[in-house]
Design a protein around this motif. Structure first.
Motif, short mmCIF file in Angstrom:
data_model
loop_
_atom_site.label_atom_id
_atom_site.label_comp_id
_atom_site.label_asym_id
_atom_site.label_seq_id
_atom_site.Cartn_x
_atom_site.Cartn_y
_atom_site.Cartn_z
N LEU A 182 -18.60 -10.82 -2.09
CA LEU A 182 -18.08 -9.55 -2.58
C LEU A 182 -16.73 -9.79 -3.23
CD1 LEU A 182 -18.76 -7.46 0.65
CD2 LEU A 182 -19.96 -7.17 -1.53
N GLU A 183 -16.51 -9.12 -4.33
CA GLU A 183 -15.19 -9.26 -4.95
C GLU A 183 -14.19 -8.41 -4.18
OE1 GLU A 183 -12.66 -8.59 -8.96
OE2 GLU A 183 -14.72 -7.85 -8.93
N GLY A 184 -13.19 -9.06 -3.64
CA GLY A 184 -12.23 -8.32 -2.81
C GLY A 184 -11.22 -7.55 -3.65
N PRO A 185 -10.41 -6.74 -3.00
CA PRO A 185 -9.37 -5.98 -3.69
C PRO A 185 -8.18 -6.85 -4.04
CG PRO A 185 -9.21 -5.61 -1.34
CD PRO A 185 -10.42 -6.50 -1.54
N SER A 186 -7.29 -6.33 -4.87
CA SER A 186 -6.02 -7.01 -5.16
C SER A 186 -5.00 -6.60 -4.10
CB SER A 186 -5.47 -6.56 -6.51
OG SER A 186 -6.28 -7.04 -7.53
N PRO A 187 -4.04 -7.48 -3.82
CA PRO A 187 -3.02 -7.16 -2.82
C PRO A 187 -2.25 -5.87 -3.12
CG PRO A 187 -2.92 -9.48 -3.40
CD PRO A 187 -3.89 -8.84 -4.35
N SER A 188 -2.11 -5.54 -4.39
CA SER A 188 -1.34 -4.33 -4.71
C SER A 188 -2.21 -3.07 -4.68
CB SER A 188 -0.69 -4.47 -6.08
OG SER A 188 -1.69 -4.70 -7.05
N ASP A 189 -3.52 -3.24 -4.42
CA ASP A 189 -4.40 -2.08 -4.35
C ASP A 189 -4.14 -1.28 -3.07
OD1 ASP A 189 -5.75 -2.55 -6.69
OD2 ASP A 189 -7.46 -3.58 -5.74
N VAL A 190 -4.44 0.02 -3.15
CA VAL A 190 -4.44 0.85 -1.94
C VAL A 190 -5.51 0.29 -1.01
CG1 VAL A 190 -5.01 3.16 -1.07
CG2 VAL A 190 -3.57 2.90 -3.10
N ALA A 191 -5.16 0.19 0.29
CA ALA A 191 -6.10 -0.35 1.28
C ALA A 191 -6.78 0.77 2.06
CB ALA A 191 -5.38 -1.29 2.24
N PHE A 192 -6.07 1.87 2.27
CA PHE A 192 -6.60 2.99 3.09
C PHE A 192 -5.67 4.19 2.96
CE2 PHE A 192 -3.91 0.30 5.76
CZ PHE A 192 -2.98 1.22 6.20
N PHE A 193 -6.12 5.28 3.54
CA PHE A 193 -5.29 6.49 3.62
C PHE A 193 -4.98 6.83 5.06
CE2 PHE A 193 -7.50 6.94 -0.41
CZ PHE A 193 -6.45 7.24 -1.26
N GLN A 194 -3.69 6.95 5.37
CA GLN A 194 -3.25 7.50 6.65
C GLN A 194 -3.02 8.99 6.42
OE1 GLN A 194 -2.56 7.04 9.74
NE2 GLN A 194 -2.67 4.84 10.12
N LEU A 195 -2.92 9.74 7.51
CA LEU A 195 -2.69 11.18 7.39
C LEU A 195 -1.25 11.49 7.71
CD1 LEU A 195 -5.85 12.34 9.27
CD2 LEU A 195 -5.54 11.95 6.83
#
Ligand code: OOB
Length: 544
Positions: A182-195
């Motif tokens: 799988l092509e992974g994300p870039s380090p500067s990409d958003v990883a998740f959303f906290q509330l």
């Protein structure tokens, strides 16, 4: 080399000159969570990473499970940047699922087990989530019914994945398949959303990137001295930023240590786990700290492995703080953090007075702090003011919230925390109060406006103002002050109405008072300060 991609639309990010500086100074090192786990599996493969229920996974096992889960998610059609609302209790599968999403660049939205149709429906719709991950039942509640309701209302939602008995949905256990590339994300990409704890009508979503969050882990691990020998007990809800990353479970992974998941933070569950797993550190909110301090079970279990109890999420009283070491035999670390970023810690070797009377200092040299008056002018040193902050792991804006961001951040990018603090001569923060319209119910944050909007939907409510009232145990409780339309409804009927609208139970008012009019400020707005003052007075005067 990963190619530079455009940032996720709706996610404000750091200006290029700041990003460059944070990279050059080594705060952001171009790491991703998928790779972090891979590296630990290489270096600590046979060591235990995660314990919970009947599971005891080594780093190698966790890494392999994450590959299989990611492949399964991919086979379901989940793609990079797709949003997935994750609402799981403290089970090891929580980390299996979110690392699988991290690895494939899909974005978990971290819901709390207490959230109900109102919150979950909103998260799914607002983020256009494609999947929703739940337990079958937890804490006496059946999440499958909630999922039915949310799925019917959310056109984008393709999959409901259930840990346990799936009913008409898909079993999480049926998802994993043979690993695929799988092509992974870039380090500067958003990883998740906290509330966000929030102060407005709807909860705000906090986009955190791989780079910024992994930096916050490294800094936390450094301050809290996590090592491969660390055994961290996750007793608070796993989805919350505190047990996730301050340093939390992810900090334990960062250090190559072990994380133990407790389904419940009560002494009867947590103490036997501390004894059995030789837990060295855990994190609690102040009310739970009181429960632990007062528990007769403390003498019945061997808690001698516990070296540090971290307490945060709400203000711990100096009196309770002073009891931790004599009663539990471990050190105390105060933690004043926020899902938006900034985390302050007292240091492990600080003098006891600083540990007991302050909420610590920023974990990073790159954290910029301002303490200002109502006009954003810095207050005199030692005076109380509004805390503003900016830094390499503090967000520059909430997800798709342009109008709100204009108010919640200064034009030069400082986050307005809404907290009133003062700085001690040593540079430590003392939290003196709060300017945001929020009730901190022992660490559970309640946005006044959110509850007010639900109350206003009731036909017998003409106006509503939700404020904090002092409480010995929780610090604060919520009081809804209501101007009725015609005859006042029964408080129990109003609360039943709020529950029926799908509001999480910690947001249901602890008390409802009826009044004919609200006190007003000079410009004719509801004066919540006057309301709080008059409530405090009437609640402390015994009725005749
Ligand atoms: C933590 O994060 P959130 O996002 O649930 O809440 C943040 C807010 C702060 O702005 C402050 O109002 C309050 O919670 N707070 C405290 C506190 N720690 C948090 N108020 C007084 N004393 C403290 N020690 O609550 C959170 C995130 C990471 C680590 C620890 C807590």
């Amino acid at each position: 080399m990963s190619t530079a991609r455009e940032h996720l639309p709706g996610c404000p990010t750091w200006p290029e000159d700041f990003a460059r500086r944070y990279r050059e100074a080594g705060y952001w090192r171009g790491e991703t969570f998928g790779q972090l786990l891979r590296d630990r599996a290489r270096d600590f493969g046979t060591r235990v990473a995660l314990v919970g229920g009947a599971h005891r996974w080594t780093y190698a096992e966790l890494d392999a499970r994450v590959d299989r889960m990611a492949a399964g998610f991919h086979a379901l059609g989940i793609r990079p940047r797709d949003r997935v609302v994750v609402q799981l209790p403290n089970v090891p599968e929580f980390y299996e699922v979110i690392f699988a999403l991290f690895r494939m660049g899909a974005l978990p939205v971290f819901a709390l087990p207490a959230h109900r149709a109102s919150e979950i429906g909103y998260f799914c719709a607002f983020t256009e989530a494609v999947a929703y991950v739940i337990p079958d039942r937890f804490g006496g509640f059946d999440y499958r019914g909630l999922a039915d309701q949310v799925k019917a209302a959310t056109p984008t939602l393709q999959h409901v994945l259930v840990l346990g008995d799936a009913g008409s949905h898909t079993a999480l256990a049926s998802v994993p398949t043979e690993p695929v590339a799988l092509e992974g994300p870039s380090p500067s990409d958003v990883a998740f959303f906290q509330l966000s704890g929030g102060s407005t009508g709807v909860p705000k979503l906090i986009p955190r990137t791989h780079d910024d969050y992994i930096y916050s882990l490294r800094a936390s691990v450094d301050v809290c001295r996590f090592t491969p020998e660390t055994v961290y007990l996750c007793a608070l809800p796993a989805a919350h930023n505190f047990p996730m990353s301050s340093p939390g479970v992810l900090g334990a992974f960062q250090a190559g240590g072990t994380a133990v998941m407790a389904l419940n933070p009560s002494p009867d569950v947590a103490f036997p786990l501390i004894e059995r797993e030789r837990v060295t550190v855990t994190a609690l909110v102040p009310p739970l700290t009181m429960v632990w301090l007062d528990s007769s079970l403390a003498k019945k279990h061997d808690l001698s492995s516990l070296k540090v109890l971290q307490v945060g999420g709400a203000r711990l009283s100096d009196e309770a703080a002073a009891r931790v070491r004599p009663t539990l035999g471990c050190g105390l670390q105060q933690v004043f953090g926020m899902a938006e970023g900034l985390v302050n810690y007292t240091r492990l070797d600080d003098p006891e007075t600083l540990i007991v009377t302050t909420q610590g200092r920023p974990m990073s040299d790159a954290d910029e702090l301002r303490v200002v008056d109502d006009d954003d002018v810095p207050v005199a040193p030692g005076e109380t003011g509004h805390l503003l902050t900016r830094g390499p792991y503090t967000i520059r804006g909430y997800y798709k919230a342009e109008a709100h961001n204009a108010k919640a951040f200064t034009t030069d990018g400082f986050y307005r925390t809404g907290d009133l603090v003062r700085l001690t001569p040593e540079g430590y923060l003392v939290v003196e109060g709060r300017a945001k319209d929020q009730i901190n119910r022992g660490g559970d944050k309640v946005a006044a406006e959110e509850v007010e909007n639900h109350l206003l939907a009731h036909p017998s409510v003409s106006d509503a103002a939700v404020v904090a009232i002092p409480d010995k145990f929780l610090g604060e409780r919520t009081c809804a002050v209501v101007i009725p339309r015609g005859e006042a409804p029964a408080p129990s009927a109003l609360n039943a109405f709020l529950r029926q609208r799908g509001l999480a139970s910690f947001k249901i008012p602890d008390r409802i008072e009826f009044v004919a009019a609200f006190p007003q400020t000079g410009v004719g707005k509801v004066s919540k300060k006057a309301l709080r003052d008059s409530l405090r007075q009437s609640l402390s005067t015994p009725s005749p």
